[in-house]
Structure formats: C-alpha cells, structure tokens
Write an enzyme that holds these catalytic residues in place. Structure first.
Site, PDB file in Angstrom:
ATOM      1  N   GLU A   1       0.925 -67.230  56.640  1.00  9.22           N
ATOM      2  CA  GLU A   1      -0.369 -67.919  56.689  1.00  9.22           C
ATOM      3  C   GLU A   1      -1.255 -67.598  55.485  1.00  9.22           C
ATOM      4  OE1 GLU A   1      -1.335 -70.182  58.605  1.00  9.22           O
ATOM      5  OE2 GLU A   1      -0.061 -70.107  60.377  1.00  9.22           O
TER       6      GLU A   1
ATOM      7  N   GLU B   1      16.839 -53.309  65.620  1.00  6.39           N
ATOM      8  CA  GLU B   1      15.697 -52.415  65.438  1.00  6.39           C
ATOM      9  C   GLU B   1      16.110 -50.945  65.367  1.00  6.39           C
ATOM     10  OE1 GLU B   1      13.642 -51.202  69.529  1.00  6.39           O
ATOM     11  OE2 GLU B   1      13.440 -53.339  69.116  1.00  6.39           O
TER      12      GLU B   1
END
Length: 315
Positions: free
Chosen positions: A87, A118
């Site tokens: 963004e 992870e």
C-alpha cells in the site's frame, strides 16, 4: 489443564476467561464479544505508542538516507507485512523497492497455509540475505507470538549485516528474539484461543500503518492531510488529484485540472507551480529546496471550506 500449565503458555495462546460459552451464544452476541475484544486491541496499541514512534523515526531516517523498510513475518503477521508494503507506493508515491516484505513459505503463503514454513530459521536468514540488507535498512520482524523461528532467523541475519531491527509482537519476546526496538501490543488471549488473526492481527495492522504513515508524513509525502504524492492511475485517483489541487490552491476544478496536466499529473509539483508562479522545471527545484510548507502562500490566499480563511500553521 492445570493452572501452572495455563500460566506457562504465552498470553496469545491462553484460553480467554470469557470464551468458554462462545459456541453457545447467538451470532449477535458473538459479534458483540468480538467487538469488545477489538477495543482491547486499540488500548494495547495506545500503550505501545512510544515504541511505535521510535520505530517510525528509525524508518524515516533509513528512507531519508536511501535505505529501505523490510518486513519479515509468517502466517497472518507475514500477510499484514505484505499488505502494508504493497500500500505504500500508491499512497505515498514511492517506488515499491522502498518498502518490501518477505513471508515464510513465499508467494503461496499469501493465500494458503504453508505447513512448517514459520519454523525454518534458515529461511528467515535467507530472506534477509536475498534483500541484500545493509546498515542503511530497517528490518522489521512481525510475530504475534514473539517466538516465530523464521522471524528470529531474519532478525539475527539483519543484525549481522548491520541493519536496524524492529520487532512487532503481541507477547513479550524471550531472550532469543532480539531487536533494537520492540513494539509490544499486549492484546492477551483471543476468544478463539491462539487465533491471532483476531485482535492480535488488528493490533498489528494498526502498528504497521502507524509506523509507515508517520515515517512518510515526516518525509514530506503528506501535505495538509492529503496524499500529495498519490499517482493518479485510475478515474477515482485522478478525481482525487484534481480535488486536492483545487482545494489547496483555491482554484476551480477546470483550472486545477489544467494545472495538474501541466505538472505531469504530479499534485505536489502542481501546487509548487501555483504557489511560486514558476514553470515546472523551476518549481521542481524550489520544491526540492523548500518543500510545500516553505512555498505555500499566506492564509488569505487559501480559502478553507465555506469560504473562511485557512489559518496558517507550523509544520
């Protein structure tokens, strides 16, 4: 589970004291309880404001010196980093290279769970090496649990390469998870135990938004509450750009649109041309030296909504 065992769990993994009857409640009551938890997320972020400001200053300093903000995370945390990074270019008009993000498991992990990704410490370190992080950069690890091995590996590699490090988390980090700045939003147990896409995710998004927005505001990418470096790449953004020029230069829309066209669709440059009366090339040089605040006209030349003069304020 014994009381001792419960207390050994990190806060975001513990059973919420008001969650035992969640599956017995009507939908309206579940929604209401979730909203109550969101308010806790807001309070947790408020308590973390000093460390958020420290992180934002570090990011602004890095960007000003030609460095980058590099997000690294897994699961929900990683996706939020990718979201915030993606963004920044349309909001602040900066190249996509200035804010980047890596997520454990790669692109596939944006839409699908990648089991075990992870837990790979080495993959986190490799992500930082792939960024070619240097002492000019800030590497921001995002881990609600404050224990994700992928993030730990990334932060360790970042320190080895001289980069500034930030950790955004919702549990207190253990001794193995180190960063120059720790932004801890203590959101506590989730109403669905361990589901940190809930209020921990909400708090994390608020923190990331605040870090990047504050950094880019301090770098001059926002003027009088407007995203003046926006790229007008569609009809909506084109209309917004014309509206900004019209409001800030106190011009009718047609004249604002003509000015914007003369500035190559650059809102900031259009305003600099208006404030200085100079053509684009000369106005660009003045803009670089003084910024819009240094070029703006006296308050009487800038009408506020309703026709009243807009008070001049310090930056």
């Amino acid at each position: 589970m014994t009381r001792a065992r419960k207390s050994a769990l990190p806060p975001t993994e513990r059973l919420h004291p008001r969650a035992d009857d969640l599956d017995l409640l009507p939908v309206e009551a579940v929604v209401r309880r979730l909203h109550q938890e969101d308010l806790i997320a807001l309070r947790a972020v408020r308590e973390a404001l000093p460390s958020i400001a420290t992180a934002a200053r570090a990011v602004a300093e890095a960007l000003r010196a030609g460095g980058r903000l590099l997000y690294v995370g897994a699961g929900t945390s990683g996706r939020l980093g990718v979201l915030d990074a993606s963004e920044c270019p349309p909001t602040f008009g900066v190249p996509a290279t200035r804010v980047q993000a890596a997520i454990a498991g790669g692109r596939k992990a944006l839409t699908h769970a990648v089991e075990g990704a992870e837990d790979d410490v080495g993959a986190g370190a490799r992500a930082v090496r792939a960024f070619r992080a240097t002492g000019r950069d800030v590497v921001c690890g995002i881990s609600a649990s404050a224990s994700t091995p992928y993030v730990r590996g990334a932060l360790d590699a970042a320190r080895e390469r001289g980069a500034r490090t930030v950790l955004v988390c919702c549990n207190p980090p253990g001794p193995g998870m180190r960063a120059d700045t720790v932004v801890l939003a203590r959101t506590g147990p989730e109403v669905v135990a361990g589901s940190t896409r809930l209020k921990a995710g909400t708090a994390t998004k608020l923190v990331l938004n605040a870090i990047t927005t504050a950094a880019f505001v301090s770098l001059g990418h926002v003027y009088r509450g407007r995203m003046v470096d926006v790229r007008p790449t569609n009809v909506k953004l084109r209309a917004r750009a014309v509206r900004m020029v019209a409001e800030l230069a106190d011009l009718p829309p047609a004249r604002a649109e003509a000015l914007l066209k003369a500035a190559g669709d650059n809102v900031k440059l259009a305003l600099a041309m208006h404030f200085t009366g100079l053509p684009a090339a000369q106005a660009r040089r003045r803009l670089k030296d003084a910024g819009l605040r240094g070029l703006e006209r006296p308050a009487k030349a800038r009408a506020a909504p309703g026709g009243k003069p807009r008070p001049r304020t310090r930056p």
